[in-house]
Design a protein around this motif. Structure first.
Motif, short mmCIF file in Angstrom:
data_model
loop_
_atom_site.label_atom_id
_atom_site.label_comp_id
_atom_site.label_asym_id
_atom_site.label_seq_id
_atom_site.Cartn_x
_atom_site.Cartn_y
_atom_site.Cartn_z
N THR A 15 0.81 -1.22 0.00
CA THR A 15 0.00 0.00 0.00
C THR A 15 0.84 1.27 0.00
O THR A 15 0.33 2.35 0.30
CB THR A 15 -0.93 0.01 1.23
N ALA A 16 2.13 1.17 -0.30
CA ALA A 16 2.99 2.37 -0.24
C ALA A 16 2.56 3.43 -1.24
O ALA A 16 2.73 4.63 -0.99
CB ALA A 16 4.44 1.97 -0.49
N GLN A 17 1.98 3.02 -2.36
CA GLN A 17 1.57 3.99 -3.38
C GLN A 17 0.55 4.99 -2.84
O GLN A 17 0.51 6.15 -3.28
CB GLN A 17 0.99 3.24 -4.59
N ALA A 18 -0.27 4.55 -1.87
CA ALA A 18 -1.29 5.45 -1.32
C ALA A 18 -0.65 6.66 -0.64
O ALA A 18 -1.24 7.76 -0.65
CB ALA A 18 -2.16 4.69 -0.31
N TYR A 19 0.54 6.51 -0.09
CA TYR A 19 1.20 7.64 0.58
C TYR A 19 1.77 8.62 -0.43
O TYR A 19 1.83 9.82 -0.16
CB TYR A 19 2.29 7.11 1.52
N GLN A 20 2.17 8.14 -1.57
CA GLN A 20 2.62 9.04 -2.63
C GLN A 20 1.45 9.86 -3.15
O GLN A 20 1.58 11.06 -3.41
CB GLN A 20 3.25 8.24 -3.77
N ASP A 21 0.28 9.23 -3.27
CA ASP A 21 -0.89 9.94 -3.77
C ASP A 21 -1.45 10.91 -2.73
O ASP A 21 -1.92 11.99 -3.07
CB ASP A 21 -1.98 8.93 -4.16
N THR A 22 -1.41 10.52 -1.45
CA THR A 22 -1.96 11.37 -0.39
C THR A 22 -1.10 12.61 -0.17
O THR A 22 -1.62 13.71 0.04
CB THR A 22 -2.07 10.58 0.92
N TYR A 23 0.21 12.44 -0.20
CA TYR A 23 1.14 13.56 0.03
C TYR A 23 1.86 13.86 -1.28
O TYR A 23 3.05 13.57 -1.45
CB TYR A 23 2.13 13.21 1.14
N ALA A 24 1.13 14.43 -2.21
CA ALA A 24 1.67 14.63 -3.56
C ALA A 24 2.68 15.77 -3.61
O ALA A 24 3.59 15.76 -4.44
CB ALA A 24 0.53 14.90 -4.54
N THR A 25 2.55 16.78 -2.72
CA THR A 25 3.45 17.93 -2.77
C THR A 25 4.30 17.97 -1.51
O THR A 25 3.94 17.41 -0.46
CB THR A 25 2.66 19.24 -2.89
N GLU A 26 5.41 18.68 -1.60
CA GLU A 26 6.31 18.81 -0.46
C GLU A 26 5.65 19.59 0.68
O GLU A 26 5.89 19.31 1.86
CB GLU A 26 7.60 19.49 -0.89
N ALA A 27 4.81 20.55 0.35
CA ALA A 27 4.13 21.32 1.39
C ALA A 27 3.18 20.45 2.20
O ALA A 27 3.10 20.56 3.43
CB ALA A 27 3.36 22.49 0.75
N GLN A 28 2.46 19.57 1.52
CA GLN A 28 1.56 18.65 2.22
C GLN A 28 2.34 17.73 3.15
O GLN A 28 1.92 17.46 4.28
CB GLN A 28 0.75 17.83 1.22
N ARG A 29 3.46 17.26 2.68
CA ARG A 29 4.27 16.37 3.51
C ARG A 29 4.81 17.10 4.73
O ARG A 29 4.81 16.56 5.83
CB ARG A 29 5.43 15.81 2.69
N HIS A 30 5.28 18.34 4.50
CA HIS A 30 5.85 19.10 5.62
C HIS A 30 4.80 19.33 6.70
O HIS A 30 5.08 19.17 7.90
CB HIS A 30 6.39 20.43 5.11
N THR A 31 3.59 19.69 6.30
CA THR A 31 2.51 19.91 7.27
C THR A 31 2.16 18.63 8.00
O THR A 31 2.01 18.61 9.24
CB THR A 31 1.26 20.46 6.56
N ALA A 32 2.02 17.54 7.27
CA ALA A 32 1.66 16.27 7.88
C ALA A 32 2.73 15.79 8.85
O ALA A 32 2.44 15.30 9.95
CB ALA A 32 1.42 15.22 6.80
#
Length: 526
Positions: A28-45
């Motif tokens: 299910t690793a692909q779901a994390y790439q789709d959920t956090y598509a941008t660097e800003a989303q990843r930084h916030t999460a």
């Protein structure tokens, strides 16, 4: 047919379904790439996750910079390793003391098996399962290489070995406990307690930043190895050596105990008279100690998560909590979402108690105790129906005590409206889901006892849908087939409880079908 092949064939459902589920979760690793598509989303999460005590308690510490691969190992890795540990307990007892207690191993030994051969075959099976888990998880993750940021061959292999070694470590501990415990049931309970203790040690280590504690917990391997971050292969050596020492210890203990007995003596006789008038009364008397233990443990878990929810709720109110926890909090009132999430966790744990309780009916039939009960003039369907009734009542007790405790604690730490009422309702409201689980297990135990191991599948599937459905992009119509997502918000204008009535009715119907199934087949005996 060799003894090793016989063990695999006899427990093929357990040894096939659990690894298939864990390997599927690893894909299910692909779901994390789709959920956090941008660097800003990843930084916030990542920032929100690192500041949440509840997230740290459940999953551990999330390392920087928080790539999709790191987020995947942080969340999915926690579930996979816990499930691997639980599977290790069930599989280790099944291939060691269970075959000894039901009398089948005694029959095989009469054919000339050496005393140590059964344990060697059991260890061969467990090591093979660990190898299959390692290879399967590695392949599932490597299938996403090049599609998910941060996924590397070294990290995939490291995480896969962590899963396999976690299974092997817990299985080795359980095999040792199987030599010590007086019976298979006690060995299984002790093994699950070891898993609970390992989780507690890992949670304390990550919450208190006591990294040294992770080195002594099987569930701390993920934190010490850090797949997709540091890939510390040397951190796997202590776990591998510990498993070898445990296996050697199990062999030594097995040679020093009597066949069919543990190093701890059984206490099957009492001077006091057992006063029971019904089959349900006998069943309740036999399960009261385990019910007390589960009540205390589940109430403590529920209270702990309720007490640590204020941070996540405030973060959701001030921003957006992404990933797993964000999917649980939803888009409505964060307090209601978090309390619903706590209720779901409690419902999953109590459902595990319900399934174990119903599987005990099958073990009682194999051991001959059900036959003894029937000699007293009891109808054939009564023992399994009594077990279902006692399990349902016991689960109601566990949920009620947990709900009352969380209702007393949550208002003191969580700001919002109707916190106490919601805390109680979201926990107690899981009883229909538990009733449905009891019905599924009763149907299998009563009508098709050879398939009773499949009683875990509804629980595992419903748990995955409830906890990971939104994150994995599962359609809402499919998620509705899970058992745990139907408790309404009692503070809403018009709460809908139709689904709970349907779950309860389904559970009752399945119990009736399972009880009727007992009357249409021969009883099993060890």
């Amino acid at each position: 047919m060799t003894l090793t092949r016989l063990l695999v064939r006899r427990h093929r459902l357990l040894l096939a379904c659990w690894p298939a589920l864990l390997i599927a979760l690893c894909a299910t690793a692909q779901a994390y790439q789709d959920t956090y598509a941008t660097e800003a989303q990843r930084h916030t999460a990542v920032e929100l996750a690192q500041q949440s005590p509840a997230s740290t308690l459940l999953y551990g510490r999330l390392p920087d910079p928080g790539t999709p691969a790191q987020l995947y190992v942080w969340e999915i890795g926690a579930f996979v390793t816990i499930l691997a540990a639980i599977m290790a307990v069930l599989a280790a007892v099944a291939v060691t003391r269970a075959v000894e207690d039901d009398g089948s191993l005694e029959l095989l030994r009469s054919c000339g098996l050496t005393p140590l051969r059964p344990l060697r075959s059991a260890l061969t099976v467990l090591i093979s399962v660990a190898a299959v888990l390692t290879a399967g998880c590695a392949g599932a993750i490597m299938a996403t290489a090049g599609q998910v940021d941060g996924v590397t061959a070294s990290g995939a292999a490291a995480f896969a070995v962590v899963v396999g070694l976690t299974f092997l470590l817990v299985a080795s501990v359980t095999v040792v406990l199987a030599q010590v415990a007086p019976a298979a049931g006690q060995a299984r309970l002790l093994g699950l307690l070891v898993v609970g203790a390992a989780f507690a040690v890992r949670a304390i280590a990550d919450s208190g930043q006591l990294d040294v504690l992770n080195t002594v917990s099987p569930l701390g391997l993920r934190a010490t190895v850090e797949p997709f971050t540091a890939d510390r292969w040397a951190a796997l050596l202590p776990g591998l050596l510990a498993s070898m020492v445990l296996v050697a210890t199990a062999v030594l203990l097995q040679a020093r105990r009597e066949f069919g007995a543990g190093l701890i003596r059984r206490h099957d006789t009492r001077t006091s008279r057992l006063r029971v008038r019904t089959t349900a009364g006998l069943t309740a008397r036999l399960t009261r100690s385990s019910l007390l233990a589960w009540t205390v443990a589940v109430a403590a878990i529920g209270a702990l998560f309720a007490a640590m929810g204020s941070g996540a709720i405030e973060q959701q109110r001030n921003g957006e909590v992404g990933g797993f926890l964000g999917s649980q909090l939803g888009g409505g009132d964060p307090a209601a979402g978090y309390l619903s999430y706590c209720g779901t966790l409690v419902g999953i744990v109590v459902s595990a108690f319900a399934v174990l309780s119903m599987l005990a009916a099958g073990r009682a039939e194999e051991s001959g105790m059900t036959g003894l009960v029937l000699t007293a003039g009891v109808r054939r369907w009564v023992p399994v129906a009594a077990q279902a009734a006692v399990a349902a009542a016991g689960c109601a007790v566990v949920l009620t005590v947990t709900g009352l405790l969380t209702a007393a604690i949550a208002p003191a730490v969580i700001d919002g409206e109707d916190i106490a009422v919601r805390s109680l309702a979201y926990v107690v409201g899981q009883w229909p889901a538990v009733a449905g689980m009891i019905g599924c297990a009763t149907l299998l135990v009563g009508a098709a006892p050879r398939l009773s191991a499949l009683a875990w599948l509804p629980l595992l599937a419903s748990g995955v849908l409830a906890l990971l459905g939104d994150l994995l992009g599962v359609p809402g119509r499919v998620q509705q087939w899970g058992f745990f997502q139907h408790v309404p918000d009692v503070a809403a204008a018009a709460p809908d409880g139709v689904a709970l009535l349907l779950l309860t009715g389904t559970g009752v119907a399945l119990v009736v079908a399972g009880a009727a199934g007992v009357t249409r087949r021969d009883l099993r005996a060890g």
